[in-house]
Design an enzyme around this catalytic site. Sequence first.
Site, PDB file in Angstrom:
ATOM      1  N   ARG A   1       0.295  10.476   9.869  1.00  0.00           N
ATOM      2  CA  ARG A   1       1.414  11.101  10.325  1.00  0.00           C
ATOM      3  C   ARG A   1       1.213  12.628  10.417  1.00  0.00           C
ATOM      4  O   ARG A   1       2.048  13.193  11.349  1.00  0.00           O
ATOM      5  CB  ARG A   1       2.543  10.494   9.519  1.00  0.00           C
ATOM      6  CG  ARG A   1       3.060   9.034   9.814  1.00  0.00           C
ATOM      7  CD  ARG A   1       4.172   8.957   8.544  1.00  0.00           C
ATOM      8  NE  ARG A   1       3.414   8.744   7.370  1.00  0.00           N
ATOM      9  CZ  ARG A   1       4.164   8.623   6.134  1.00  0.00           C
ATOM     10  NH1 ARG A   1       5.779   8.780   6.140  1.00  0.00           N
ATOM     11  NH2 ARG A   1       3.699   8.803   4.985  1.00  0.00           N
TER      12      ARG A   1
ATOM     13  N   ASP B   1      -0.748  10.317   3.293  1.00  0.00           N
ATOM     14  CA  ASP B   1      -0.449  11.779   2.635  1.00  0.00           C
ATOM     15  C   ASP B   1      -1.375  12.757   2.851  1.00  0.00           C
ATOM     16  O   ASP B   1      -1.418  13.665   2.170  1.00  0.00           O
ATOM     17  CB  ASP B   1       0.294  11.571   1.397  1.00  0.00           C
ATOM     18  CG  ASP B   1       1.546  10.630   1.139  1.00  0.00           C
ATOM     19  OD1 ASP B   1       2.191  10.320   2.111  1.00  0.00           O
ATOM     20  OD2 ASP B   1       2.063  10.299  -0.013  1.00  0.00           O
TER      21      ASP B   1
ATOM     22  N   CYS C   1      -1.009  -3.546   8.546  1.00  0.00           N
ATOM     23  CA  CYS C   1       0.453  -3.327   9.267  1.00  0.00           C
ATOM     24  C   CYS C   1       1.528  -4.050   8.297  1.00  0.00           C
ATOM     25  O   CYS C   1       1.430  -5.453   8.207  1.00  0.00           O
ATOM     26  CB  CYS C   1       0.342  -3.925  10.503  1.00  0.00           C
ATOM     27  SG  CYS C   1       1.925  -3.636  11.751  1.00  0.00           S
TER      28      CYS C   1
ATOM     29  N   ASN D   1      -6.629   7.274   2.590  1.00  0.00           N
ATOM     30  CA  ASN D   1      -5.525   7.359   3.603  1.00  0.00           C
ATOM     31  C   ASN D   1      -4.280   7.302   2.909  1.00  0.00           C
ATOM     32  O   ASN D   1      -3.948   6.402   2.054  1.00  0.00           O
ATOM     33  CB  ASN D   1      -5.500   5.981   4.664  1.00  0.00           C
ATOM     34  CG  ASN D   1      -4.539   6.193   5.735  1.00  0.00           C
ATOM     35  OD1 ASN D   1      -3.732   5.398   6.015  1.00  0.00           O
ATOM     36  ND2 ASN D   1      -4.184   7.487   6.633  1.00  0.00           N
TER      37      ASN D   1
HETATM   38  C1  LIG Z   1       3.901   5.423  14.189  1.00  0.00           C
HETATM   39  C2  LIG Z   1       2.777   4.782  13.607  1.00  0.00           C
HETATM   40  C3  LIG Z   1       2.066   3.837  14.054  1.00  0.00           C
HETATM   41  C4  LIG Z   1       0.911   3.394  13.337  1.00  0.00           C
HETATM   42  N1  LIG Z   1       0.019   2.331  13.933  1.00  0.00           N
HETATM   43  C5  LIG Z   1      -0.956   1.840  13.257  1.00  0.00           C
HETATM   44  C6  LIG Z   1      -1.989   0.983  13.805  1.00  0.00           C
HETATM   45  O1  LIG Z   1      -1.848   0.637  15.181  1.00  0.00           O
HETATM   46  N2  LIG Z   1      -3.018   0.527  12.860  1.00  0.00           N
HETATM   47  C7  LIG Z   1      -3.135   0.751  11.659  1.00  0.00           C
HETATM   48  O2  LIG Z   1      -4.023   0.370  11.085  1.00  0.00           O
HETATM   49  N3  LIG Z   1      -2.368   1.764  10.983  1.00  0.00           N
HETATM   50  C8  LIG Z   1      -1.154   2.064  11.861  1.00  0.00           C
HETATM   51  N4  LIG Z   1      -0.365   2.985  11.078  1.00  0.00           N
HETATM   52  C9  LIG Z   1      -0.482   3.290   9.982  1.00  0.00           C
HETATM   53  C10 LIG Z   1      -1.250   4.700   9.725  1.00  0.00           C
HETATM   54  O3  LIG Z   1      -2.714   4.485  10.303  1.00  0.00           O
HETATM   55  C11 LIG Z   1      -1.299   5.170   8.216  1.00  0.00           C
HETATM   56  O4  LIG Z   1      -2.185   3.957   7.558  1.00  0.00           O
HETATM   57  C12 LIG Z   1      -0.203   5.466   7.362  1.00  0.00           C
HETATM   58  O5  LIG Z   1       0.601   6.004   8.212  1.00  0.00           O
HETATM   59  C13 LIG Z   1      -0.372   6.171   6.197  1.00  0.00           C
HETATM   60  O6  LIG Z   1      -0.989   7.430   6.385  1.00  0.00           O
HETATM   61  P1  LIG Z   1       0.030   8.793   6.404  1.00  0.00           P
HETATM   62  O7  LIG Z   1       0.835   8.711   4.999  1.00  0.00           O
HETATM   63  O8  LIG Z   1      -0.803  10.048   6.224  1.00  0.00           O
HETATM   64  O9  LIG Z   1       0.993   8.765   7.493  1.00  0.00           O
HETATM   65  C14 LIG Z   1       0.714   3.613  11.801  1.00  0.00           C
HETATM   66  C15 LIG Z   1       1.544   4.461  11.386  1.00  0.00           C
HETATM   67  C16 LIG Z   1       2.779   5.120  12.120  1.00  0.00           C
HETATM   68  C17 LIG Z   1       3.557   5.901  11.462  1.00  0.00           C
END
Ligand SMILES: Cc1cc2nc3c(=O)[nH]c(=O)nc-3n(C[C@H](O)[C@H](O)[C@H](O)COP(=O)(O)O)c2cc1C
Length: 335
Positions: A240, A217, A115, A215
């Site tokens: 996302r 994109d 995070c 993980n």
């Molecule tokens: C709104 C939001 C909330 C998220 N909350 C968490 C979370 O609680 N725990 C976590 O490990 N990652 C959290 N993430 C990160 C996502 O799990 C992920 O690692 C990140 O969005 C990258 O993937 P993407 O490019 O497919 O979105 C959050 C991301 C977003 C956008």
Amino acid sequence: MSLLSPQLQQKLATPLKIGSVEVNSRVLQSPLSGVTDLVFRRLVRRYAPESMMYTEMVHASGMCHARELPKIMEVDPNEKPISIQLFDCRPDFLAEAAHKAVAEGADTIDINMGCPVNKITKKGGGSSLLRQPEIAEVIVQTVAQAVAVPVTVKTRIGWNEQEINILEFAQRMEDAGAQMLTLHGRTRAQGYNGTARWEWIGRVKEILSIPVIANGDIFSVEAALKCLEETGADGVMCSRGTLGYPFLVGEIDHFLKTGQKLTPPTLVERLVCAREHLQALWEYKGNRGIRQARKHMAWYSKGFPGAGELRHQLSRVETVEQGVELINQAIARVG
Ligand SMILES: Cc1cc2nc3c(=O)[nH]c(=O)nc-3n(C[C@H](O)[C@H](O)[C@H](O)COP(=O)(O)O)c2cc1C
């Protein structure tokens, strides 16, 4: 659509093994704070019944001090496979919280080490653990000793461009007892900007023996295939791409299992799903659910004529009836 290589097909035909837990899907729904509550997970699971899902991240010491379990830790009694994600930097609180999470039904405990939010990194949690590998190690060791279920880690490739230390960090997590590593291919400094660097996921996969989940994109079936081919990862985690689209994990899972692409949901089906999501949030959380539903409704209202206006109206709804009426009108217009 690229065809799957024989090596990939062979891997996908076997369950994902997270320590003692076997999962019949190579696609996972990520933890998303403010999103992946029990209501959202039910929707995702309808299309991906065998996939691993994660709760929103739960603050371990906050939970240990509270009298009641936080609602974000609630899981359905039959919800499987489910991981409860915890964050903190204190091993003893994490171990205590992990105990409670297992009692609640967690099949695995995931520790958040990715995070980027200041409020969390300032207190030593989330991605700041990438800079404190010795504490991260003790966390994994302590939690793994405290509970019988597998302990997993979700992290990023490094703190910033100058500190990409994931190769060493990942090895340390495995040596400390982590049973799976999910890697978001961005640095903490990147936040959610730029493209995810899957090449680092490939490098980590080469050196670890535990499963590595890619993980960042993964917004489509095509992206999932490309990522699996390029990284050799053991699975992909969607984030996302599922906002306002709880169909994504199921679509990818279906393709990986059958080689067939599902027909995407129609606009009406997406709006019907939005309506159900809104009603379920209302039933589960009352007025707080309505406030939370506004952002979900904005995510659903994309990519069709009149979507902007609907989004605007839904972002102000005060009652479930208002929201349902607006969505019904939109369905009548586009149907
Ligand atoms: C709104 C939001 C909330 C998220 N909350 C968490 C979370 O609680 N725990 C976590 O490990 N990652 C959290 N993430 C990160 C996502 O799990 C992920 O690692 C990140 O969005 C990258 O993937 P993407 O490019 O497919 O979105 C959050 C991301 C977003 C956008």
